[in-house]
Design a protein around this motif. Structure first.
Motif, PDB file in Angstrom:
ATOM      1  N   GLY A   1      34.829  46.209  40.614  1.00  0.00           N
ATOM      2  CA  GLY A   1      35.153  46.886  39.543  1.00  0.00           C
ATOM      3  C   GLY A   1      33.978  46.815  38.590  1.00  0.00           C
ATOM      4  N   ILE A   2      33.433  45.578  38.382  1.00  0.00           N
ATOM      5  CA  ILE A   2      32.226  45.556  37.321  1.00  0.00           C
ATOM      6  C   ILE A   2      31.041  45.921  38.040  1.00  0.00           C
ATOM      7  CG2 ILE A   2      30.816  43.547  36.228  1.00  0.00           C
ATOM      8  CD1 ILE A   2      33.555  41.984  35.662  1.00  0.00           C
ATOM      9  N   VAL A   3      30.724  45.391  38.939  1.00  0.00           N
ATOM     10  CA  VAL A   3      29.391  45.729  39.718  1.00  0.00           C
ATOM     11  C   VAL A   3      29.224  47.349  39.869  1.00  0.00           C
ATOM     12  CG1 VAL A   3      27.916  45.600  41.599  1.00  0.00           C
ATOM     13  CG2 VAL A   3      28.946  43.835  40.907  1.00  0.00           C
ATOM     14  N   ALA A   4      30.136  47.903  40.417  1.00  0.00           N
ATOM     15  CA  ALA A   4      30.399  49.454  40.631  1.00  0.00           C
ATOM     16  C   ALA A   4      30.102  50.113  39.395  1.00  0.00           C
ATOM     17  CB  ALA A   4      31.556  49.914  41.571  1.00  0.00           C
ATOM     18  N   THR A   5      30.828  49.554  38.431  1.00  0.00           N
ATOM     19  CA  THR A   5      30.723  50.440  36.994  1.00  0.00           C
ATOM     20  C   THR A   5      29.283  50.074  36.351  1.00  0.00           C
ATOM     21  OG1 THR A   5      33.196  49.802  36.609  1.00  0.00           O
ATOM     22  CG2 THR A   5      31.609  50.463  34.422  1.00  0.00           C
ATOM     23  N   VAL A   6      28.763  48.867  36.547  1.00  0.00           N
ATOM     24  CA  VAL A   6      27.553  49.014  36.063  1.00  0.00           C
ATOM     25  C   VAL A   6      26.545  49.951  36.838  1.00  0.00           C
ATOM     26  CG1 VAL A   6      25.499  47.353  35.933  1.00  0.00           C
ATOM     27  CG2 VAL A   6      27.713  46.479  35.525  1.00  0.00           C
TER      28      VAL A   6
ATOM     29  N   ALA B   1      33.691  53.523  30.593  1.00  0.00           N
ATOM     30  CA  ALA B   1      33.318  52.828  31.681  1.00  0.00           C
ATOM     31  C   ALA B   1      34.624  52.067  32.274  1.00  0.00           C
ATOM     32  CB  ALA B   1      32.372  51.558  31.098  1.00  0.00           C
ATOM     33  N   SER B   2      35.644  51.911  31.229  1.00  0.00           N
ATOM     34  CA  SER B   2      36.724  51.362  31.633  1.00  0.00           C
ATOM     35  C   SER B   2      37.582  52.364  32.716  1.00  0.00           C
ATOM     36  CB  SER B   2      37.875  51.120  30.397  1.00  0.00           C
ATOM     37  OG  SER B   2      38.189  52.431  29.864  1.00  0.00           O
ATOM     38  N   VAL B   3      37.465  53.475  32.849  1.00  0.00           N
ATOM     39  CA  VAL B   3      38.220  54.584  33.617  1.00  0.00           C
ATOM     40  C   VAL B   3      37.347  54.295  34.818  1.00  0.00           C
ATOM     41  CG1 VAL B   3      38.493  56.939  34.133  1.00  0.00           C
ATOM     42  CG2 VAL B   3      38.998  56.133  31.963  1.00  0.00           C
ATOM     43  N   VAL B   4      35.750  54.264  34.852  1.00  0.00           N
ATOM     44  CA  VAL B   4      35.110  54.230  36.160  1.00  0.00           C
ATOM     45  C   VAL B   4      35.769  52.741  36.697  1.00  0.00           C
ATOM     46  CG1 VAL B   4      32.870  53.779  37.057  1.00  0.00           C
ATOM     47  CG2 VAL B   4      33.463  55.152  35.216  1.00  0.00           C
ATOM     48  N   MET B   5      36.065  51.473  36.201  1.00  0.00           N
ATOM     49  CA  MET B   5      36.107  50.300  36.536  1.00  0.00           C
ATOM     50  C   MET B   5      37.601  50.354  37.266  1.00  0.00           C
ATOM     51  SD  MET B   5      36.513  46.708  34.898  1.00  0.00           S
ATOM     52  CE  MET B   5      36.889  45.227  35.560  1.00  0.00           C
ATOM     53  N   ALA B   6      38.596  50.973  36.522  1.00  0.00           N
ATOM     54  CA  ALA B   6      39.848  51.323  37.312  1.00  0.00           C
ATOM     55  C   ALA B   6      39.686  52.085  38.472  1.00  0.00           C
ATOM     56  CB  ALA B   6      40.825  51.995  36.164  1.00  0.00           C
ATOM     57  N   VAL B   7      39.131  53.075  38.624  1.00  0.00           N
ATOM     58  CA  VAL B   7      38.865  54.109  39.908  1.00  0.00           C
ATOM     59  C   VAL B   7      38.170  53.236  40.684  1.00  0.00           C
ATOM     60  CG1 VAL B   7      37.704  56.100  40.614  1.00  0.00           C
ATOM     61  CG2 VAL B   7      38.993  56.039  38.432  1.00  0.00           C
TER      62      VAL B   7
ATOM     63  N   GLY C   1      46.106  47.663  32.977  1.00  0.00           N
ATOM     64  CA  GLY C   1      45.286  46.647  31.928  1.00  0.00           C
ATOM     65  C   GLY C   1      43.806  47.234  31.556  1.00  0.00           C
ATOM     66  N   VAL C   2      43.018  47.609  32.442  1.00  0.00           N
ATOM     67  CA  VAL C   2      41.705  48.107  32.384  1.00  0.00           C
ATOM     68  C   VAL C   2      41.921  49.247  31.425  1.00  0.00           C
ATOM     69  CG1 VAL C   2      39.673  49.125  33.132  1.00  0.00           C
ATOM     70  CG2 VAL C   2      41.051  46.845  34.219  1.00  0.00           C
ATOM     71  N   SER C   3      42.791  50.284  31.937  1.00  0.00           N
ATOM     72  CA  SER C   3      43.024  51.498  31.314  1.00  0.00           C
ATOM     73  C   SER C   3      43.500  51.507  29.923  1.00  0.00           C
ATOM     74  CB  SER C   3      44.071  52.625  31.979  1.00  0.00           C
ATOM     75  OG  SER C   3      43.841  52.649  33.362  1.00  0.00           O
ATOM     76  N   LEU C   4      44.358  50.522  29.450  1.00  0.00           N
ATOM     77  CA  LEU C   4      44.779  50.348  28.168  1.00  0.00           C
ATOM     78  C   LEU C   4      43.879  49.733  27.381  1.00  0.00           C
ATOM     79  CD1 LEU C   4      48.433  48.910  28.791  1.00  0.00           C
ATOM     80  CD2 LEU C   4      47.903  51.184  27.884  1.00  0.00           C
ATOM     81  N   VAL C   5      43.043  48.873  27.714  1.00  0.00           N
ATOM     82  CA  VAL C   5      41.852  48.283  26.984  1.00  0.00           C
ATOM     83  C   VAL C   5      40.644  49.353  26.769  1.00  0.00           C
ATOM     84  CG1 VAL C   5      39.813  46.764  27.386  1.00  0.00           C
ATOM     85  CG2 VAL C   5      42.128  45.905  27.914  1.00  0.00           C
ATOM     86  N   GLY C   6      40.561  50.410  27.654  1.00  0.00           N
ATOM     87  CA  GLY C   6      39.879  51.709  27.486  1.00  0.00           C
ATOM     88  C   GLY C   6      40.159  52.375  26.243  1.00  0.00           C
ATOM     89  N   GLN C   7      41.482  52.957  26.351  1.00  0.00           N
ATOM     90  CA  GLN C   7      42.207  53.573  25.492  1.00  0.00           C
ATOM     91  C   GLN C   7      42.257  52.844  23.887  1.00  0.00           C
ATOM     92  OE1 GLN C   7      43.354  56.675  25.763  1.00  0.00           O
ATOM     93  NE2 GLN C   7      43.304  56.437  23.362  1.00  0.00           N
ATOM     94  N   GLY C   8      42.309  51.471  23.773  1.00  0.00           N
ATOM     95  CA  GLY C   8      42.224  50.635  23.007  1.00  0.00           C
ATOM     96  C   GLY C   8      40.820  50.668  22.467  1.00  0.00           C
ATOM     97  N   LEU C   9      39.868  50.662  23.037  1.00  0.00           N
ATOM     98  CA  LEU C   9      38.432  50.788  22.544  1.00  0.00           C
ATOM     99  C   LEU C   9      38.106  52.347  22.155  1.00  0.00           C
ATOM    100  CD1 LEU C   9      36.584  48.764  25.436  1.00  0.00           C
ATOM    101  CD2 LEU C   9      36.697  48.131  23.230  1.00  0.00           C
ATOM    102  N   ASN C  10      38.695  53.156  22.810  1.00  0.00           N
ATOM    103  CA  ASN C  10      38.477  54.277  22.039  1.00  0.00           C
ATOM    104  C   ASN C  10      39.195  54.505  20.921  1.00  0.00           C
ATOM    105  OD1 ASN C  10      37.886  57.268  22.528  1.00  0.00           O
ATOM    106  ND2 ASN C  10      39.934  57.599  22.747  1.00  0.00           N
ATOM    107  N   ASP C  11      40.297  54.053  20.567  1.00  0.00           N
ATOM    108  CA  ASP C  11      40.892  54.166  19.253  1.00  0.00           C
ATOM    109  C   ASP C  11      39.945  53.599  18.300  1.00  0.00           C
ATOM    110  OD1 ASP C  11      42.628  55.900  20.384  1.00  0.00           O
ATOM    111  OD2 ASP C  11      44.178  54.091  20.614  1.00  0.00           O
ATOM    112  N   ALA C  12      39.586  52.240  18.568  1.00  0.00           N
ATOM    113  CA  ALA C  12      38.738  51.587  17.669  1.00  0.00           C
ATOM    114  C   ALA C  12      37.544  51.890  17.294  1.00  0.00           C
ATOM    115  CB  ALA C  12      38.622  49.839  18.103  1.00  0.00           C
TER     116      ALA C  12
END
Length: 276
Positions: free
Chosen positions: A81-86, A199-205, A257-268
């Motif tokens: 997830g991390i390497v592919a997202t980067v 990037a959280s979406v990319v990691m989840a996918v 978990g990754v998706s919810l973290v991404g949504q939380g970052l979006n709101d923040a």
């Protein structure tokens, strides 16, 4: 600090962070809890969870400890997830930044290339790359990154189009800053927040794509991945369904978990929420 407070005011974001930290803890403790090779034979094949105190999650078709594979599989999923997202975000930022900054013919050419990549479904293009270049873990990670960059590129381009004529960019041009300094030093830092969130979406996918490859036995068979375990359980799905269900549940929790973290970052990080 305000963004951090907004993040922790969101219960789903906190739940996502807890799930993600749990997966990270599993990956970090795998070598300590299971010092043996997770792919080594450990006992009698197809023992149900809790049937043997040595194997709390049971054993697979070959007699390997499922719990060990789940913990080591967390490492593989996070690494992929991390390497592919980067890789995907790096390519997307460069393509999107150049297209949005220069516009005109540069924008047209780069967006036609992006659309060409989007013509084929991600998974189909991924299958082609894996078949051509092999299914080792590094190849799979790079291939997933290559098929995932168009969306970050389009998002980066949109941000650059809205920022390139702002006052601070005009001021940079006035004092003689080069295009590279304007792109990466002035505009990109202001365009990054939505890209980081995406990037959280990319990691989840990416995690789902690798699991799909492994289910089809097209991923690296020499690593203990959740997808490989699901694929192995396909042969005994009607009777010993737990072999596929346990890693499937781990994938669901990780992606959630990754998706919810991404949504939380979006709101923040969303500027429209700063006044709340």
């Amino acid at each position: 600090m305000d963004a951090l407070k907004r993040y922790f005011r969101s219960p789903p974001a906190v739940i996502g962070l807890v799930l993600l930290l749990l997966v990270i803890a599993m990956a970090a403790s795998a070598g300590w809890l299971f010092p043996r090779d997770p792919l080594a034979l450990a006992g009698r094949p197809l023992q149900w969870p809790l049937a043997n105190p040595r194997f709390l999650l049971g054993t697979d078709n070959s007699g390997r400890d499922i719990a060990a594979q789940i913990f080591y599989g967390a490492r593989i999923s996070l690494l992929i997830g991390i390497v592919a997202t980067v890789i995907a975000v790096a390519i997307g930022i460069v393509i999107g930044a150049l297209a949005g900054f220069y516009g005109g013919k540069v924008d047209t050419v780069l967006m036609r290339i992006t659309e060409a990549f989007q013509t084929l479904p991600n998974f189909l293009l991924l299958l082609v790359l894996v078949v051509v270049f092999g299914s080792t873990l590094p190849t799979v990670m790079v291939a997933i990154g290559i098929v995932s960059w168009p969306a970050p590129a389009r998002l980066t381009r949109a941000e650059f189009l809205s920022l390139r004529n702002r006052e601070f960019v005009q001021a940079g041009r006035t004092i003689g800053l080069s295009d590279l300094k304007l792109i990466f030093g002035e505009i990109l830092p202001n365009a990054l927040p939505p890209v980081i969130v995406y990037a959280s979406v990319v990691m989840a996918v990416a995690i789902l794509l690798e699991s799909s490859l492994a289910f089809l036995k097209l991923s690296d068979p020499n690593v203990a991945s959740w997808g490989n375990l699901i694929g192995l359980g396909r042969d005994v799905l009607r009777v010993q369904w737990y072999v596929s269900a346990i890693p499937g549940f781990a994938i669901v929790l990780t992606v959630l978990g990754v998706s919810l973290v991404g949504q939380g970052l979006n709101d923040a990080l969303n500027p429209r929420l700063k006044g709340r």
